[in-house]
Scaffold this motif. Structure first.
Motif, PDB file in Angstrom:
ATOM      1  N   ALA A 126       1.595  -6.115  11.819  1.00 18.57           N
ATOM      2  CA  ALA A 126       1.698  -4.672  11.590  1.00 18.57           C
ATOM      3  C   ALA A 126       1.510  -3.903  12.892  1.00 18.57           C
TER       4      ALA A 126
ATOM      5  N   MET B   9       2.842  -0.266   6.277  1.00 19.00           N
ATOM      6  CA  MET B   9       2.396  -1.636   6.535  1.00 19.00           C
ATOM      7  C   MET B   9       1.001  -1.640   7.148  1.00 19.00           C
TER       8      MET B   9
ATOM      9  N   PRO C 209       2.159  -5.903   2.389  1.00 21.23           N
ATOM     10  CA  PRO C 209       2.475  -5.402   3.735  1.00 21.23           C
ATOM     11  C   PRO C 209       3.641  -6.134   4.391  1.00 21.23           C
TER      12      PRO C 209
END
Length: 363
Positions: A104, A95, A69
């Motif tokens: 995120a 993400m 991510p």
């Protein structure tokens, strides 16, 4: 990565060199599938405002590890600054699909902020704050929430957010600057000056120096303002010697307090590697200050094309409209700017009110 973060928070460009040396050594030891080093190189390039290079490294990182991510966060940042907004939204979504943690969610918040959807941006940033696992993540969330509150004209809430962050991180320069802007909007200029000075003592970042200088100028403290502007000119000389692109603060400073023609050149160079809305706005203002209003309007329109709620962008376009004789358009932008954030700038907010008053009272 620690060196990259240190450079961002201390404004010491030498730290970038130490970061690159460490990352290059990592890549020399393991050249293939070294996702962490690729992410680091991407973050380093982004910190240096070399966004095409940042994109290249981020693409390498997402190829070597499609399930990382953090790699998609660097990819999203690069796409955003390159003006490739749909691609950046996709990267942010990926993400969050992989791990909806504080970084995120913060990036998801920013996608809504860019499009002027402040309520959604605030909601997602509050989720980011709740998910924060480090002091840095919590400080960042409070600083952004403070900024978002200012964008809706709620200076008291902006102060509350910054104050909450500073209780846990009293030496965080971004939170000190956020509180300074909130205090400025509330008319507490002595406190704002003290907070700006504290932030600058920690990290003499250009937007801190410009914020303090223009606040001092608005108060009639010309000598104190010039002291900040002198540091900015010194930083600009260092930037030019290193042949790195100018940031928007440097372009706006040159347009307002230096040579507008040079600001135009700086903005043109910046746009080669950073087609971001803030650069379009800075270019628009530089063009206006240099007397090129037709070109300026095209850039100002690009700056506001996403629907971003920026009182400064709206003010810039209003002045350009007025210079071109489009009084109705200028009036609409001025009203929107002052409705969005009545105290958006120490100098320009007063100019916006004066221009709106002149338009309203012109037969």
């Amino acid at each position: 990565m620690a060196y990259v973060q240190q450079a961002r928070t201390t404004a010491d460009p030498a730290t970038y060199e130490r970061a690159e040396k460490a990352l290059r050594r990592s890549l020399a030891v393991q050249s293939d599938d070294n996702t962490n080093a690729q992410i680091g190189m991407g973050a380093l390039a982004a910190a240096r405002h070399d966004f095409p290079t940042a994109l290249t490294w981020a693409q390498k990182a997402t190829t070597s590890d499609p399930y990382n991510p953090v790699a998609y966060g660097v990819l999203a940042d690069a796409y955003t600054q390159l003006g490739q907004y749909p691609a950046s939204y996709d990267a942010v979504q990926r993400m969050n699909d992989l791990r909806p943690d504080a970084p995120a969610l913060a990036r998801a918040s920013y996608t809504f902020e860019l499009r002027g959807q402040t309520d959604q941006a605030v909601a997602l940033m509050r989720r980011s704050l709740e998910a924060a696992s480090t002091a840095g993540e919590r400080s960042f969330a409070h600083a952004v929430l403070s900024t978002l509150a200012l964008q809706t004209g709620n200076a008291r809430q902006a102060w509350i957010e910054a104050e909450a962050g500073l209780r846990n991180a009293p030496g965080d320069s971004a939170l000190l600057e956020a509180r300074a802007r909130a205090e400025t909007a509330r008319g507490r200029t002595d406190m704002a000056i003290a907070d700006y000075q504290a932030a600058i003592a920690i990290a003499p970042l250009p937007h801190y120096l410009l914020g303090l200088g223009e606040l001092q100028q608005s108060l009639g403290n010309r000598k104190a303002a010039e002291a900040q502007y002198a540091v900015l000119r010194g930083q600009e000389a260092i930037r030019r010697s290193g042949h790195t692109p100018a940031d928007t603060d440097a372009i706006l400073f040159e347009a307002d307090h230096g040579q507008p023609a040079r600001a135009v050149t700086m903005a043109q160079e910046a746009l080669k590697t950073r087609q971001f809305i803030a650069v379009h706005d800075a270019y628009a203002w530089a063009l206006h200050q240099a007397g090129h209003n037709a070109e300026a309007l095209a850039q100002a329109d690009q700056a506001l094309a996403l629907g971003t709620r920026s009182a400064l962008f709206l003010y810039h376009r209003a002045v350009i409209h007025d210079s071109l004789g489009d009084v109705a358009a200028a009036h609409a932008d001025l009203r929107a700017a002052l409705r969005t954030e009545p105290h958006f700038h120490p100098l320009h907010a007063a100019s916006a009110r004066a221009l709106l008053n002149r338009i309203d009272n012109t037969p």
